[in-house]
Design a protein around this motif. Sequence first.
Motif, mmCIF file in Angstrom:
data_model
loop_
_atom_site.group_PDB
_atom_site.id
_atom_site.type_symbol
_atom_site.label_atom_id
_atom_site.label_comp_id
_atom_site.label_asym_id
_atom_site.label_seq_id
_atom_site.Cartn_x
_atom_site.Cartn_y
_atom_site.Cartn_z
ATOM 1 N N UNK A 122 0.809 -1.212 0.000
ATOM 2 C CA UNK A 122 0.000 0.000 0.000
ATOM 3 C C UNK A 122 0.847 1.269 0.000
ATOM 4 N N UNK A 123 2.031 1.203 0.567
ATOM 5 C CA UNK A 123 2.893 2.379 0.572
ATOM 6 C C UNK A 123 3.754 2.479 -0.675
ATOM 7 N N UNK B 123 -0.362 -2.521 -6.970
ATOM 8 C CA UNK B 123 0.116 -2.903 -5.640
ATOM 9 C C UNK B 123 -0.896 -2.498 -4.572
ATOM 10 N N UNK B 124 -1.565 -1.352 -4.748
ATOM 11 C CA UNK B 124 -2.596 -0.943 -3.791
ATOM 12 C C UNK B 124 -3.756 -1.932 -3.785
ATOM 13 N N UNK B 125 -4.146 -2.391 -4.957
ATOM 14 C CA UNK B 125 -5.249 -3.357 -5.038
ATOM 15 C C UNK B 125 -4.899 -4.656 -4.329
ATOM 16 N N UNK B 126 -3.688 -5.156 -4.561
ATOM 17 C CA UNK B 126 -3.256 -6.392 -3.890
ATOM 18 C C UNK B 126 -3.144 -6.161 -2.385
ATOM 19 N N UNK B 127 -2.634 -4.991 -1.996
ATOM 20 C CA UNK B 127 -2.517 -4.658 -0.577
ATOM 21 C C UNK B 127 -3.866 -4.609 0.111
ATOM 22 N N UNK B 128 -4.846 -3.973 -0.523
ATOM 23 C CA UNK B 128 -6.187 -3.924 0.064
ATOM 24 C C UNK B 128 -6.822 -5.310 0.120
#
Length: 149
Positions: free
Chosen positions: A85-86, A92-97
């Motif tokens: 997310x960072x 990467x944000x989608x996978x992080x969420x």
Amino acid sequence: MLRFLFALFILVPLLELWLLIEVGSGIGGLSTIALCLLTAALGGFLIRYQGVSTLIDAQKRMAHGEAPVDHGFHGVMIALAGVLLFTPGFITDSIGFLLLVPQLRQLLINKALPAVQIPGSPNGPGQSRPHDPLVIEAEIVSEEKHHRP
């Protein structure tokens, strides 16, 4: 495995860059930057909340005599979600969420645990669950007299 990691190391940033350019051309550069910062801030809040919640639940399990093995996996996945997310980018944000969804983490843990035997885990070899009514736990204490010559 090394080739896969190398390809991932090359392809993910290229895909992120392409997607950022596409989104930026659609909604504008400043809006894209603001959206990236918003996802990082929201992710940081969720990671902190879920991390503390996981830690408290693990402490409760240990207080009841259970080994919180799956909580360790949850913690690792939450930390990985934080890194993702960072990292600037929408993929990467989608996978992080997605890693912040507890049910998805549990599904991934259930897939990984049969393949990995953890010493001292409730399902590990020679280990039993403390709440199993068929298991009687005992401790052998022997007294040895020490004589000094």
